[in-house]
Design a protein around this motif. Sequence first.
Motif, PDB file in Angstrom:
ATOM      1  N   ASP A   1      -6.433 -52.607 -21.451  1.00 63.55           N
ATOM      2  CA  ASP A   1      -7.861 -52.876 -21.344  1.00 63.55           C
ATOM      3  C   ASP A   1      -8.598 -52.120 -22.445  1.00 63.55           C
ATOM      4  OD1 ASP A   1      -7.547 -54.470 -19.087  1.00 63.55           O
ATOM      5  OD2 ASP A   1      -7.638 -52.734 -17.733  1.00 63.55           O
ATOM      6  N   HIS A   2      -9.823 -52.553 -22.718  1.00 59.81           N
ATOM      7  CA  HIS A   2     -10.624 -51.911 -23.762  1.00 59.81           C
ATOM      8  C   HIS A   2     -10.780 -50.415 -23.467  1.00 59.81           C
ATOM      9  CE1 HIS A   2     -13.618 -51.427 -26.882  1.00 59.81           C
ATOM     10  NE2 HIS A   2     -14.430 -50.847 -25.998  1.00 59.81           N
ATOM     11  N   GLY A   3     -10.488 -49.582 -24.461  1.00 60.99           N
ATOM     12  CA  GLY A   3     -10.640 -48.136 -24.315  1.00 60.99           C
ATOM     13  C   GLY A   3      -9.414 -47.411 -23.801  1.00 60.99           C
ATOM     14  N   ASP A   4      -8.393 -48.151 -23.338  1.00 59.07           N
ATOM     15  CA  ASP A   4      -7.163 -47.495 -22.881  1.00 59.07           C
ATOM     16  C   ASP A   4      -6.449 -46.840 -24.061  1.00 59.07           C
ATOM     17  OD1 ASP A   4      -7.610 -48.272 -20.318  1.00 59.07           O
ATOM     18  OD2 ASP A   4      -6.092 -49.859 -20.274  1.00 59.07           O
ATOM     19  N   GLN A   5      -5.685 -45.796 -23.740  1.00 62.41           N
ATOM     20  CA  GLN A   5      -4.994 -45.046 -24.781  1.00 62.41           C
ATOM     21  C   GLN A   5      -3.499 -45.345 -24.802  1.00 62.41           C
ATOM     22  OE1 GLN A   5      -6.202 -40.973 -23.692  1.00 62.41           O
ATOM     23  NE2 GLN A   5      -7.471 -40.942 -25.544  1.00 62.41           N
ATOM     24  N   VAL A   6      -2.877 -45.000 -25.923  1.00 63.31           N
ATOM     25  CA  VAL A   6      -1.425 -45.013 -26.078  1.00 63.31           C
ATOM     26  C   VAL A   6      -1.023 -43.751 -26.826  1.00 63.31           C
ATOM     27  CG1 VAL A   6      -1.137 -47.522 -26.093  1.00 63.31           C
ATOM     28  CG2 VAL A   6      -1.582 -46.309 -28.229  1.00 63.31           C
ATOM     29  N   VAL A   7       0.269 -43.439 -26.779  1.00 61.74           N
ATOM     30  CA  VAL A   7       0.801 -42.344 -27.595  1.00 61.74           C
ATOM     31  C   VAL A   7       1.113 -42.892 -28.980  1.00 61.74           C
ATOM     32  CG1 VAL A   7       2.673 -40.691 -27.911  1.00 61.74           C
ATOM     33  CG2 VAL A   7       1.787 -41.148 -25.613  1.00 61.74           C
ATOM     34  N   ARG A   8       0.651 -42.196 -30.011  1.00 62.16           N
ATOM     35  CA  ARG A   8       0.939 -42.573 -31.392  1.00 62.16           C
ATOM     36  C   ARG A   8       1.670 -41.433 -32.079  1.00 62.16           C
ATOM     37  NH1 ARG A   8      -0.890 -41.731 -36.572  1.00 62.16           N
ATOM     38  NH2 ARG A   8      -0.898 -43.540 -37.983  1.00 62.16           N
ATOM     39  N   ARG A   9       2.861 -41.716 -32.632  1.00 63.97           N
ATOM     40  CA  ARG A   9       3.650 -40.711 -33.345  1.00 63.97           C
ATOM     41  C   ARG A   9       3.928 -41.202 -34.760  1.00 63.97           C
ATOM     42  NH1 ARG A   9       6.404 -36.798 -30.790  1.00 63.97           N
ATOM     43  NH2 ARG A   9       8.256 -37.045 -32.110  1.00 63.97           N
ATOM     44  N   GLU A  10       3.529 -40.416 -35.748  1.00 66.23           N
ATOM     45  CA  GLU A  10       3.723 -40.755 -37.162  1.00 66.23           C
ATOM     46  C   GLU A  10       4.772 -39.823 -37.743  1.00 66.23           C
ATOM     47  OE1 GLU A  10       0.274 -41.673 -39.973  1.00 66.23           O
ATOM     48  OE2 GLU A  10       0.897 -39.672 -40.634  1.00 66.23           O
TER      49      GLU A  10
ATOM     50  N   SER B   1       2.131 -36.400 -37.067  1.00 67.51           N
ATOM     51  CA  SER B   1       1.085 -36.407 -36.038  1.00 67.51           C
ATOM     52  C   SER B   1       1.642 -36.995 -34.757  1.00 67.51           C
ATOM     53  CB  SER B   1      -0.146 -37.203 -36.494  1.00 67.51           C
ATOM     54  OG  SER B   1       0.156 -38.579 -36.608  1.00 67.51           O
ATOM     55  N   ALA B   2       1.105 -36.521 -33.630  1.00 70.80           N
ATOM     56  CA  ALA B   2       1.511 -37.009 -32.313  1.00 70.80           C
ATOM     57  C   ALA B   2       0.333 -36.797 -31.372  1.00 70.80           C
ATOM     58  CB  ALA B   2       2.745 -36.263 -31.808  1.00 70.80           C
ATOM     59  N   ALA B   3      -0.242 -37.875 -30.856  1.00 69.88           N
ATOM     60  CA  ALA B   3      -1.453 -37.727 -30.056  1.00 69.88           C
ATOM     61  C   ALA B   3      -1.690 -38.962 -29.196  1.00 69.88           C
ATOM     62  CB  ALA B   3      -2.661 -37.510 -30.971  1.00 69.88           C
ATOM     63  N   LEU B   4      -2.510 -38.792 -28.170  1.00 65.63           N
ATOM     64  CA  LEU B   4      -3.027 -39.912 -27.397  1.00 65.63           C
ATOM     65  C   LEU B   4      -4.235 -40.460 -28.130  1.00 65.63           C
ATOM     66  CD1 LEU B   4      -2.808 -38.526 -23.752  1.00 65.63           C
ATOM     67  CD2 LEU B   4      -1.747 -40.652 -24.561  1.00 65.63           C
ATOM     68  N   VAL B   5      -4.248 -41.768 -28.397  1.00 67.95           N
ATOM     69  CA  VAL B   5      -5.334 -42.369 -29.159  1.00 67.95           C
ATOM     70  C   VAL B   5      -5.701 -43.718 -28.551  1.00 67.95           C
ATOM     71  CG1 VAL B   5      -4.564 -41.270 -31.298  1.00 67.95           C
ATOM     72  CG2 VAL B   5      -3.804 -43.592 -30.759  1.00 67.95           C
ATOM     73  N   VAL B   6      -6.915 -44.162 -28.848  1.00 68.40           N
ATOM     74  CA  VAL B   6      -7.286 -45.546 -28.570  1.00 68.40           C
ATOM     75  C   VAL B   6      -6.753 -46.372 -29.736  1.00 68.40           C
ATOM     76  CG1 VAL B   6      -9.167 -47.185 -28.249  1.00 68.40           C
ATOM     77  CG2 VAL B   6      -9.336 -44.875 -27.271  1.00 68.40           C
ATOM     78  N   PRO B   7      -5.846 -47.311 -29.492  1.00 66.16           N
ATOM     79  CA  PRO B   7      -5.159 -47.993 -30.594  1.00 66.16           C
ATOM     80  C   PRO B   7      -6.001 -49.107 -31.199  1.00 66.16           C
ATOM     81  CG  PRO B   7      -4.420 -48.911 -28.533  1.00 66.16           C
ATOM     82  CD  PRO B   7      -5.373 -47.791 -28.182  1.00 66.16           C
ATOM     83  N   PRO B   8      -5.574 -49.584 -32.374  1.00 64.30           N
ATOM     84  CA  PRO B   8      -6.189 -50.798 -32.920  1.00 64.30           C
ATOM     85  C   PRO B   8      -6.014 -51.953 -31.944  1.00 64.30           C
ATOM     86  CG  PRO B   8      -4.731 -49.745 -34.529  1.00 64.30           C
ATOM     87  CD  PRO B   8      -4.499 -49.048 -33.229  1.00 64.30           C
ATOM     88  N   LEU B   9      -6.846 -52.965 -32.093  1.00 67.31           N
ATOM     89  CA  LEU B   9      -6.839 -54.085 -31.156  1.00 67.31           C
ATOM     90  C   LEU B   9      -5.478 -54.752 -31.056  1.00 67.31           C
ATOM     91  CD1 LEU B   9      -8.322 -55.984 -29.250  1.00 67.31           C
ATOM     92  CD2 LEU B   9      -9.053 -57.319 -31.248  1.00 67.31           C
ATOM     93  N   TYR B  10      -4.781 -54.925 -32.207  1.00 65.47           N
ATOM     94  CA  TYR B  10      -3.505 -55.640 -32.147  1.00 65.47           C
ATOM     95  C   TYR B  10      -2.459 -54.861 -31.363  1.00 65.47           C
ATOM     96  CZ  TYR B  10      -1.369 -52.679 -35.777  1.00 65.47           C
ATOM     97  OH  TYR B  10      -0.851 -51.619 -36.491  1.00 65.47           O
ATOM     98  N   VAL B  11      -2.518 -53.510 -31.433  1.00 71.22           N
ATOM     99  CA  VAL B  11      -1.585 -52.696 -30.658  1.00 71.22           C
ATOM    100  C   VAL B  11      -1.952 -52.750 -29.176  1.00 71.22           C
ATOM    101  CG1 VAL B  11      -0.681 -50.361 -30.270  1.00 71.22           C
ATOM    102  CG2 VAL B  11      -1.071 -51.178 -32.603  1.00 71.22           C
ATOM    103  N   ALA B  12      -3.254 -52.710 -28.879  1.00 70.02           N
ATOM    104  CA  ALA B  12      -3.699 -52.832 -27.487  1.00 70.02           C
ATOM    105  C   ALA B  12      -3.224 -54.140 -26.874  1.00 70.02           C
ATOM    106  CB  ALA B  12      -5.221 -52.730 -27.427  1.00 70.02           C
TER     107      ALA B  12
END
Length: 244
Positions: A121-130, A104-115
């Motif tokens: 800021d709350h609701g900001d996204q990051v790229v997540r690649r599994e 998987s590869a997508a823009l997501v709202v991350p868990p709090l610890y990753v944020a």
Amino acid sequence: MPDSSNRTFARIADHYRSKILSGELPGGDRLPSNKELANTWGVATATVGRALQQLQVEGYIRTSPRGTFVADDPKTAATARDRLGRVIRLRTHLMDGETITVTSAALVVPPLYVAEIFDLDHGDQVVRREFTAGRGQTKTLFGVNWYPAPFAVLVPALLSTSRSKADDITAKVLEATKRHVTDARDDMHARPADAREASHLGLPIGAPILAGAHRWADDDGIIEYGEWCLPPRFTLGYAYNPQP
């Protein structure tokens, strides 16, 4: 002062460990005799013997009456430091013979610890690649890497699961962003595999794994944060300078 023979023994072990991890010495290759190695390194055969014994304990080599050989299926894995070194030297984070499948590869709202790691800021996204890495039929790693969302504009391949775009993704990020990893940290701990990790590594739920995380950053912040885990019975080895 440290015993010079101790430093030499560690240096010999590190040398051959690196060659095996990189694939330069593939499984089944025969190493020179202890006497030949001693002559090459200019040390006593006892020092060579200590180095080889360490590599045998770690599972990198095997001995027989015919000589010393690289283990056919060594249960060894690359550290995050090894992989970063490969990125810098060869543009790939994979070791020789290793392949990768991005699930998987997508823009997501991350868990709090990753944020918090990315200072979002709350609701900001990051790229997540599994992804899962392996060598032949052996799974060597299951991981998830996270990147700042703006990187996806500079490196569209971050949002692709194509295998052809996966092995040099970190190199592409560094080149496109003109960033350089100047601060790196690894953290590791042993624990049972959860359902997702067990599924990707082909293990029973609850099997023992070595789990880790790496942070690669510069003065502007995190470039890549990765979480990964290894199957049981795999060994991680690395050298370090004992001097302050």
